[in-house]
Design a protein around this motif. Sequence first.
Motif, PDB file in Angstrom:
ATOM      1  N   LEU A  48       0.850  -1.186   0.000  1.00 14.24           N
ATOM      2  CA  LEU A  48       0.000   0.000   0.000  1.00 14.24           C
ATOM      3  C   LEU A  48       0.881   1.230   0.000  1.00 14.24           C
ATOM      4  N   SER A  49       0.482   2.257  -0.729  1.00 18.52           N
ATOM      5  CA  SER A  49       1.204   3.528  -0.664  1.00 18.52           C
ATOM      6  C   SER A  49       0.467   4.471   0.247  1.00 18.52           C
ATOM      7  N   GLN A  50       1.118   5.558   0.623  1.00 17.04           N
ATOM      8  CA  GLN A  50       0.468   6.520   1.515  1.00 17.04           C
ATOM      9  C   GLN A  50      -0.781   7.066   0.858  1.00 17.04           C
ATOM     10  N   GLY A  51      -1.838   7.120   1.654  1.00 20.24           N
ATOM     11  CA  GLY A  51      -3.075   7.713   1.133  1.00 20.24           C
ATOM     12  C   GLY A  51      -3.885   6.790   0.255  1.00 20.24           C
ATOM     13  N   GLU A  52      -3.361   5.619  -0.020  1.00 20.64           N
ATOM     14  CA  GLU A  52      -4.089   4.717  -0.909  1.00 20.64           C
ATOM     15  C   GLU A  52      -5.127   3.923  -0.129  1.00 20.64           C
ATOM     16  N   THR A  53      -6.183   3.501  -0.828  1.00 19.64           N
ATOM     17  CA  THR A  53      -7.168   2.634  -0.190  1.00 19.64           C
ATOM     18  C   THR A  53      -7.218   1.306  -0.913  1.00 19.64           C
ATOM     19  N   LEU A  54      -7.004   0.250  -0.145  1.00 20.01           N
ATOM     20  CA  LEU A  54      -7.033  -1.079  -0.733  1.00 20.01           C
ATOM     21  C   LEU A  54      -8.305  -1.772  -0.266  1.00 20.01           C
ATOM     22  N   GLY A  55      -9.032  -2.366  -1.235  1.00 18.27           N
ATOM     23  CA  GLY A  55     -10.214  -3.132  -0.820  1.00 18.27           C
ATOM     24  C   GLY A  55      -9.843  -4.602  -0.754  1.00 18.27           C
ATOM     25  N   LEU A  56     -10.117  -5.237   0.408  1.00 17.73           N
ATOM     26  CA  LEU A  56      -9.803  -6.659   0.564  1.00 17.73           C
ATOM     27  C   LEU A  56     -11.130  -7.402   0.519  1.00 17.73           C
TER      28      LEU A  56
ATOM     29  N   ILE B 236     -28.157   3.334   6.982  1.00 21.99           N
ATOM     30  CA  ILE B 236     -27.047   3.835   7.789  1.00 21.99           C
ATOM     31  C   ILE B 236     -25.718   3.544   7.122  1.00 21.99           C
ATOM     32  N   GLN B 237     -25.682   2.401   6.431  1.00 25.38           N
ATOM     33  CA  GLN B 237     -24.448   2.004   5.754  1.00 25.38           C
ATOM     34  C   GLN B 237     -23.923   3.131   4.883  1.00 25.38           C
ATOM     35  N   ALA B 238     -24.813   3.676   4.099  1.00 26.24           N
ATOM     36  CA  ALA B 238     -24.387   4.716   3.163  1.00 26.24           C
ATOM     37  C   ALA B 238     -23.794   5.888   3.922  1.00 26.24           C
ATOM     38  N   GLN B 239     -24.476   6.274   5.016  1.00 23.37           N
ATOM     39  CA  GLN B 239     -23.987   7.416   5.817  1.00 23.37           C
ATOM     40  C   GLN B 239     -22.581   7.159   6.323  1.00 23.37           C
ATOM     41  N   VAL B 240     -22.409   5.984   6.910  1.00 25.65           N
ATOM     42  CA  VAL B 240     -21.116   5.688   7.530  1.00 25.65           C
ATOM     43  C   VAL B 240     -20.014   5.626   6.482  1.00 25.65           C
ATOM     44  N   LEU B 241     -20.359   5.028   5.351  1.00 23.39           N
ATOM     45  CA  LEU B 241     -19.358   4.953   4.286  1.00 23.39           C
ATOM     46  C   LEU B 241     -18.946   6.340   3.810  1.00 23.39           C
ATOM     47  N   ASP B 242     -19.923   7.187   3.667  1.00 18.09           N
ATOM     48  CA  ASP B 242     -19.611   8.553   3.257  1.00 18.09           C
ATOM     49  C   ASP B 242     -18.704   9.206   4.269  1.00 18.09           C
ATOM     50  N   LEU B 243     -19.011   8.976   5.523  1.00 16.46           N
ATOM     51  CA  LEU B 243     -18.203   9.557   6.598  1.00 16.46           C
ATOM     52  C   LEU B 243     -16.768   9.097   6.496  1.00 16.46           C
TER      53      LEU B 243
ATOM     54  N   VAL C 178     -16.843   4.534  17.147  1.00 14.64           N
ATOM     55  CA  VAL C 178     -15.679   3.684  16.891  1.00 14.64           C
ATOM     56  C   VAL C 178     -14.770   4.339  15.867  1.00 14.64           C
ATOM     57  N   ILE C 179     -15.371   4.942  14.857  1.00 16.95           N
ATOM     58  CA  ILE C 179     -14.570   5.627  13.834  1.00 16.95           C
ATOM     59  C   ILE C 179     -13.827   6.801  14.457  1.00 16.95           C
ATOM     60  N   ALA C 180     -14.551   7.556  15.293  1.00 16.73           N
ATOM     61  CA  ALA C 180     -13.905   8.697  15.960  1.00 16.73           C
ATOM     62  C   ALA C 180     -12.745   8.214  16.808  1.00 16.73           C
ATOM     63  N   LEU C 181     -12.957   7.105  17.497  1.00 17.07           N
ATOM     64  CA  LEU C 181     -11.926   6.519  18.347  1.00 17.07           C
ATOM     65  C   LEU C 181     -10.707   6.144  17.515  1.00 17.07           C
ATOM     66  N   ALA C 182     -10.964   5.507  16.363  1.00 14.93           N
ATOM     67  CA  ALA C 182      -9.852   5.034  15.543  1.00 14.93           C
ATOM     68  C   ALA C 182      -9.060   6.181  14.941  1.00 14.93           C
ATOM     69  N   LEU C 183      -9.749   7.253  14.608  1.00 15.34           N
ATOM     70  CA  LEU C 183      -9.077   8.352  13.926  1.00 15.34           C
ATOM     71  C   LEU C 183      -8.590   9.435  14.868  1.00 15.34           C
ATOM     72  N   ALA C 184      -8.782   9.248  16.166  1.00 12.89           N
ATOM     73  CA  ALA C 184      -8.455  10.313  17.122  1.00 12.89           C
ATOM     74  C   ALA C 184      -7.023  10.797  17.001  1.00 12.89           C
ATOM     75  N   CYS C 185      -6.083   9.873  16.775  1.00 13.81           N
ATOM     76  CA  CYS C 185      -4.678  10.285  16.712  1.00 13.81           C
ATOM     77  C   CYS C 185      -4.198  10.481  15.285  1.00 13.81           C
ATOM     78  N   SER C 186      -5.118  10.607  14.376  1.00 10.89           N
ATOM     79  CA  SER C 186      -4.782  10.771  12.963  1.00 10.89           C
ATOM     80  C   SER C 186      -3.781   9.742  12.488  1.00 10.89           C
TER      81      SER C 186
ATOM     82  N   ARG D 230     -11.231  10.156   5.311  1.00 11.72           N
ATOM     83  CA  ARG D 230     -10.014   9.692   4.645  1.00 11.72           C
ATOM     84  C   ARG D 230      -9.438  10.783   3.754  1.00 11.72           C
ATOM     85  N   ASP D 231     -10.371  11.430   3.027  1.00  8.30           N
ATOM     86  CA  ASP D 231      -9.923  12.495   2.148  1.00  8.30           C
ATOM     87  C   ASP D 231      -9.325  13.629   2.946  1.00  8.30           C
ATOM     88  N   GLU D 232      -9.997  13.972   4.074  1.00  8.70           N
ATOM     89  CA  GLU D 232      -9.561  15.121   4.869  1.00  8.70           C
ATOM     90  C   GLU D 232      -8.224  14.874   5.543  1.00  8.70           C
ATOM     91  N   LEU D 233      -8.059  13.657   6.068  1.00  6.87           N
ATOM     92  CA  LEU D 233      -6.845  13.383   6.839  1.00  6.87           C
ATOM     93  C   LEU D 233      -5.754  12.731   6.010  1.00  6.87           C
TER      94      LEU D 233
END
Lengths: 320, 552, 327
Positions: free
Chosen positions: C35-43, C192-199, C167-175, C204-207
Amino acid sequence: MARYVIKRLLIMIPTMIAVGVIMFTLMNFVPGDPAQLALGSGVHTTAEIEAKRQALGLDRPFLVRLGEYVGNIFLRFDFGKSLIDGTDIKWELMKRFPHTAKIAIFSIILTVVVGLPLGIYTAVHANSAGDRASLFVTLLFDCMPSFWTALLLVLLFSLKLKWLPSSGAKSLSYFILPTIANSLGGLAGFTRQVRASMLEVIRSDYVTTARSKGLPEKDVIYGHALPNALIPILTVIGMRFGSMLGGATIIEVVFSIPGIGQYLVNSINNRDYNACTGGIIFIAFTFAVIMLLTDLLYAFADPRIKAQYESSNKKVKKNG
Amino acid sequence: MKKTKLMGLLMTAMLVTGSIAGCGGAGSAGNENASSGTQTSQTVQTGGDTQSAAQEAEGMADKVVVAVDDDSFTIGPWGNDSSVRDWTENTLWAHLCYRPFIGAMLEDDQLQMYAAKSVTKVDDATYEVEIFDHITDSKGNAIKASDVVYSYETLARLGFVSEISLYYAGAEATGDYTLTIRLKDTSEGAIESVLCNCSIASESWYESASEDEINSDPATTGAYYVTNMSTGSGVTMQAREDYWKTEGRADAEYQNVEVIEIRCITEGSSRAIALENGEVDMAEITSNDLSRFDGNSDYNVTYYLNFMSQYLIFNTTEGNPCADINVRRAIAYAFDTKTMSLTNGECIMSYDVAPNLGPDYVDAWDSADYFGRDLDKAKEYLAEAGYDESNPLRISILVTSQAPQQPYVALQSMLAEANIELTIDGQDRAARQAVQSDPTAWDISEYSDSVTDFTTTFWNDLFGAEANGGLTQGFTDDPELQRLLAAAIADRSEANMNAFHDYVVENCYMIGLYTETKTIVTTEGITDIALQKLNPVLNAMTFTDDYSSVDQ
Amino acid sequence: MTEKNEAFFEIQNLTVEYHSGNAIIHAVNDVSLSLSQGETLGLVGETGAGKTTIARAILRILPEHSVESVSGKVMFEGKDILEMNARDLHDLRGRDISMIFQDPMTALNPVKTVISQIAEGYKLHHGCPQAEANERAIKMLEMVGIGANRAYEYPHQFSGGMKQRVVIALALACSPKLLLADEPTTALDVTIQAQVLDLIKDLRDELGTAMILITHDLGVVADICDKVAVIYAGRIIESGTKEDVFDHPAHPYTQGLFAALPDLEKEVERLSPIEGLPPDPSVIRKGCDFMERCPHRCDRCTSFDNNMVELSTGHFSRCYRTGNEEA
């Protein structure tokens, strides 16, 4: 929350009354005459026995006696006088309760102080040599009858080593051996319960989450796993303490500690209706209070339970 | 899996071993003791033998700690019977008179004056008593005749002492220090019982004191007062410095030791441990634990007779197998009491229903023929009654389940050899008392009673028709028996005693078994425990000069 | 496997075995990806293929009592995570690499407030005072759409979707630099799935966080990922860019996956699933894992050497069929 507490306190009243009525009734229909037992061993004439029965008020019909007894206890807090020796039952219970309470308090502290760390250790190192050794030793003590353990302790620490006194209740050092003898048996069960609770919690997802945050293992176990594991253990501790307050009779007899247990057993053997029923009501009351405190502690430890208590008729916030 | 199974087996083995070790210990120790002594090597003190040997000491020993078998007692002036009360009542509370041995009689000048200065007989039912004029209790209250009358009336009302209920009619104060006592029953021993069995306390104090104070810090009139009282656990008494009687004290007023501490320890082995461990100076020791102290020069052992004697009663109601005299005789000859008594340690055999304690006991009975084991005779009598190999006698014996059961098991096996099948019906004390008076509930009953003054009183308890609602304890209706009994009570001549004794033996109504000997063991510094009647007089014991208590 | 770019994250020959009773379960077999920095890999893969195991192996949070062995290398910024000492590992977790878990209902500690659980990680890694950590936690909560007024509530007071946001907030707290998202929306209902995915996408884009998104939903992959790796029976059987794999699926399994998707435009009476079941993970097989179920099975498959075949730059398939043959 206050409403919950008040509700619980109010419910105790009919419970106590029911306990009193049931005990009094049961005792009355068990064969054996307290008047004869009050007169003591040896031969007594029928006239003597009859006179004693009258003096004790036992010749009145059952329902009258029941009503008077229940009324006295709940309206005037008068537990009456012992049928056998005429002593005031409340006075006797008050004098004996501190001894039983001391044994119970020290025993529960010992159980928790030893059982909790041991349970945590054996859960974290499940199936290791240490776990198996602890299982062996605790089960060993569990299998020993408590009076036997008590006598062994006395032989070793009193007779051979002369470190501790063998009987009586004069100062705190007299309570060391009774406390140990009382706790050893229950230690096995308690440790296993802590272990089981910890094991269940350690495999929880939120423990994994905690680890994934980078917390050191110590914080994961004591900061995340333990607070959750302790919740069911609180009930166990509360129940054990409550039942210990009812008197560890065997220990009291072996160590000659004048406690509630010994008093109750004697009053049953002597068919002392008043003392027996009074004693049982007293124990039921202390047990109910302990359980109430345990439940409150539970709410303090687990916010989900606290929410439950508070919102019996309010709508719980559902998935928003 | 195999490992866990192995562990499980190991645990079970340990548990089983543990229980056996725990239970078996008591039994095997008992057997050891039994095989070692076939006859009592020590002389057993019986109250009737020794004229009070208590001596007043010059100085006071510092302290004595005593372990007593009791767990519930009161120390107020009037209360229910208990071991501790037996040991303390005369020490704490003044009584009008004191009886230094069983059967001491007023008219023979055998009573010791305690609170009373003199007792004069007016007639059989009236006595005038003069008390000392300077009696004070431990809180400074002066005791007057009115307080004495108050004490008697209160005790009669409370009903704790049966002799008072039986004999006492009333009392009136005739002056500040004189009073008259009236009896409602003038049988022998009545006035003595009344004079000696009621504690005297100050009316003003008792009326105003709280329940707590009466039970833990009372204003005592005897030579000692209470410094510490712990319910069910013990009591500590200290000699009163200001005790009102300075000379001519009764034995119960001696102050041979300054502090007496009584500790309640109900477990026999715990008492032995406490004594051996140096926690107490004196303790009642059971026969199981005696071997450690007997013959040990660090300790003094006093044997004395348990005041309760054991005997067997037969139920002679019609329809019961024991109604047939042959059956009773068969049973009597089918066992021997010595064997029954072995597990209870040293015992004195009874050759009458009563033990040799009262002054009216005819000593010749102890060496005469009494029932003993004779299987041939037993079988003969059985045959006469119609029982044989094919039709064995089946009876049951009613016993108290809280008592040691070994004697009855021994009885059972001995009777089995004579082809008698005995079932042991053990019930707890209270349940048993409920069925004792039901003639359909038992065939043979084990029973025990005590001799407090005369053998005839003992006989009366068991056989007296009046005392037992028209029949005897064994539901026997025999007018001749009653006549002989009445004659013996009226006149305790040897002839009358013999007549009754012979009649009972001939009819085999009851069989005397044994009286256990109990022991009190003290450290070597206590040389005489002043055992005058049924328990030591703690404040009148003899201490050596170099004695000092183990508990400082 | 051989990326020309500077890979800041690379898994090399990762093998994980569990033990169950007396059997050894081969959960992950020789997996490599980068994986490269900033890349998203789908498993992508079906249940039991080993996706979660890979994610947990990266952070070394596999269940200790059932793991038999872990071998291979997990290189992060030049260091092998599997060889790290405890100190470095604890620093890495939460700060550099974070994980979002599958089941939001059980992922949060029920007796701790939401804010404390988020602040805990931040305080640990930044050594700052509690107040600052709390502030950061509240900011994270707001970022995921939860108001500050709910910060001191307990997990049971939130719905499933909101818990996952926590949980997402927890995971991303330390960037963190790398986020492992293990089926983050599987347990939620569709809206809800759609909402969370968008989030997740927005954050990901922001950070600029790199992400490995584990999912069995091809639609999600299409939406969010740059690269795709398909797992079957513990092995990566096809990997490449999203376009490569979606437009030119080479491995018969991948082809089967796409074929099984229902199509709004076609009219069919029955769906066309892939016949058969995944192979028993406790058995070591010779030849191709997919052989039993493959419609293109032939004699060459039994002696297949299980190596990746490069079809085009960056597009690999573990099958000798290159997709150019006729079906």
